[in-house]
Design an enzyme around this catalytic site. Structure first.
Site, PDB file in Angstrom:
ATOM      1  N   HIS A 221      38.271   7.855  80.300  1.00 45.57           N
ATOM      2  CA  HIS A 221      38.676   8.267  78.950  1.00 45.57           C
ATOM      3  C   HIS A 221      37.572   7.902  77.950  1.00 45.57           C
ATOM      4  O   HIS A 221      37.190   8.721  77.111  1.00 45.57           O
ATOM      5  CB  HIS A 221      40.001   7.596  78.580  1.00 45.57           C
ATOM      6  CG  HIS A 221      40.398   7.768  77.157  1.00 45.57           C
ATOM      7  ND1 HIS A 221      41.188   8.803  76.707  1.00 45.57           N
ATOM      8  CD2 HIS A 221      40.086   7.039  76.053  1.00 45.57           C
ATOM      9  CE1 HIS A 221      41.358   8.700  75.403  1.00 45.57           C
ATOM     10  NE2 HIS A 221      40.705   7.636  74.979  1.00 45.57           N
ATOM     11  N   GLU A 222      37.035   6.690  78.064  1.00 46.33           N
ATOM     12  CA  GLU A 222      35.947   6.282  77.173  1.00 46.33           C
ATOM     13  C   GLU A 222      34.711   7.147  77.405  1.00 46.33           C
ATOM     14  O   GLU A 222      34.006   7.498  76.462  1.00 46.33           O
ATOM     15  CB  GLU A 222      35.607   4.790  77.363  1.00 46.33           C
ATOM     16  CG  GLU A 222      36.692   3.832  76.901  1.00 46.33           C
ATOM     17  CD  GLU A 222      37.098   4.022  75.439  1.00 46.33           C
ATOM     18  OE1 GLU A 222      36.211   4.295  74.601  1.00 46.33           O
ATOM     19  OE2 GLU A 222      38.299   3.923  75.147  1.00 46.33           O
ATOM     20  N   HIS A 225      34.935  10.048  75.346  1.00 49.11           N
ATOM     21  CA  HIS A 225      34.480   9.825  73.969  1.00 49.11           C
ATOM     22  C   HIS A 225      32.955   9.865  73.903  1.00 49.11           C
ATOM     23  O   HIS A 225      32.373  10.393  72.955  1.00 49.11           O
ATOM     24  CB  HIS A 225      34.976   8.466  73.446  1.00 49.11           C
ATOM     25  CG  HIS A 225      36.439   8.452  73.087  1.00 49.11           C
ATOM     26  ND1 HIS A 225      37.032   9.415  72.301  1.00 49.11           N
ATOM     27  CD2 HIS A 225      37.427   7.557  73.378  1.00 49.11           C
ATOM     28  CE1 HIS A 225      38.321   9.118  72.139  1.00 49.11           C
ATOM     29  NE2 HIS A 225      38.590   8.011  72.801  1.00 49.11           N
ATOM     30  N   GLU A 273      41.355  12.187  70.756  1.00 51.51           N
ATOM     31  CA  GLU A 273      42.010  11.469  71.863  1.00 51.51           C
ATOM     32  C   GLU A 273      42.399  12.443  72.970  1.00 51.51           C
ATOM     33  O   GLU A 273      42.232  12.154  74.158  1.00 51.51           O
ATOM     34  CB  GLU A 273      43.257  10.735  71.366  1.00 51.51           C
ATOM     35  CG  GLU A 273      42.971   9.493  70.560  1.00 51.51           C
ATOM     36  CD  GLU A 273      42.057   8.514  71.278  1.00 51.51           C
ATOM     37  OE1 GLU A 273      42.005   8.523  72.515  1.00 51.51           O
ATOM     38  OE2 GLU A 273      41.374   7.750  70.585  1.00 51.51           O
TER      39      GLU A 273
HETATM   40 ZN   LIG Z   1      40.301   7.001  73.020  1.00 51.87          ZN
END
Ligand SMILES: [Zn+2]
Length: 341
Positions: A221-222, A225, A273
């Site tokens: 998930h990071e 980003h 997100e």
């Molecule tokens: Zn996040």
């Protein structure tokens, strides 16, 4: 009947005239003349106590009226209010409109314009600058004792790092992001992606999740980003002034000054997100893992933060329930092809 002194604005001659209303016009009639002036073109001086009031015409002529009540009556008959009231009302209307227009523009600009511009700038930011920003922000966070040395055993750190770098990414290849382990009592179970792609993993995240597959899911998930340049985008978005100084004047000190706080308080939009979640889901699927791993990790993190009273991961990762549902929905659709590890 209302009488007034009429002066043509060119000579000093004063003529006594009658003022009457005829439709939309003010009729000014004297012994030897009569003019009709549309009321819209008549400017009425403000009332100053009992002083005579002037009605001014566009050609420079004016009337002076001493019978104020009679003038009021005539003006009210024409629904012509005192100048200041009228102006105030017109102004307050235009001010209100301007405020609304400004608010709409500001909200639209903030909601769409800023993120768009910041995303553009972030995607085109020279790597050297992202590197500089990240290194200095990290140094400030370390020096300020926001980040303390990690208590996670080195071999565990290395094992997680090896597993993470073994993940295949949807765009091809593997992550080049460096994993840094830190501890932060204030920030609890959390992870951050710095603008240069470095991912900072806090001890509590590892201990709270306590499952390699789920930890990897949060790292994916990071990585999402990182892939979307979200950290830099957020940084640029948080200060237009600092970004302007940095990009146009080459003075990065302001941007640097806000970088640590911005990165710590990182509140990504739902949109970002969701992008990072989808990226993580794609990474997990590609590597034969289930996106529910991320949903499980989110659940543990949100429980931990609720217990600790820390806003951290919750505030930086809003709408956890919604995200968990989405991730489970995605994984449900590929449960046949997924292999549990
Ligand atoms: Zn996040």
């Amino acid at each position: 009947m209302l009488t007034a002194d009429y002066m043509d604005g060119r000579s000093t001659r004063v003529r006594v005239v009658r003022l009457e209303v005829a439709g939309e016009n003010l009729v000014v009639s004297g012994e030897d003349f009569e003019v009709r002036v549309p009321f819209a073109e008549v400017k009425v001086d403000e009332r100053l106590g009992r002083a005579a009031r002037r009605l001014r015409f566009n050609d420079g002529a004016f009337c002076e009226v001493r019978d104020l009540p009679a003038l009021d009556y005539l003006l009210s008959a024409q629904a012509h209010r005192d100048g200041w009231v009228d102006r105030m009302q017109r102004q307050s209307r235009s001010v209100l409109l301007a405020v609304i227009a400004f608010a709409v523009l500001a909200i639209a600009g903030y909601k769409w314009g800023m993120p768009w511009a910041a995303a553009k700038a972030a995607a085109n930011m020279p790597a050297a600058i992202s590197e500089q920003l990240s290194v200095q922000a990290l140094r400030l966070l370390d020096d300020g004792k926001f980040f303390l040395p990690s208590g996670i055993a080195t071999d565990r750190q290395q094992a997680l790092s090896v597993e993470f770098h073994a993940l295949h990414l949807p765009e091809g290849g593997n992550s080049t992001a460096e994993l840094l382990f830190r501890r932060s009592p204030q920030l609890g179970a959390n992870a951050f992606a710095l603008p240069n792609g470095t991912i900072v993993v806090l001890d509590d995240l590892v201990t709270v999740i306590d499952d390699d597959g789920e930890i990897l899911a949060t790292l994916a998930h990071e990585e999402g980003h990182v892939h979307g340049h979200h950290g830099l985008q957020l940084l640029l978005q948080s200060s237009v002034a600092a970004t302007f100084l940095a990009l146009y004047i080459g003075d990065f000190s302001s941007l640097l000054a806000i970088a640590p706080a911005t990165l710590l308080q990182a509140t990504y939009s739902r949109d970002l997100e969701a992008q990072a979640d989808d990226y993580a889901a794609a990474v997990l699927k590609l590597n034969g893992r289930s996106p529910t791993l991320l949903a499980e990790a989110l659940k543990k993190l949100s429980v931990a933060h609720r217990q600790e009273g820390q806003a951290g991961y919750l505030s930086s990762h809003p709408a956890t329930d919604e995200r968990m549902r989405h991730l489970r929905a995605i994984s449900g659709s590929l449960s046949t092809s997924r292999s549990e590890r």
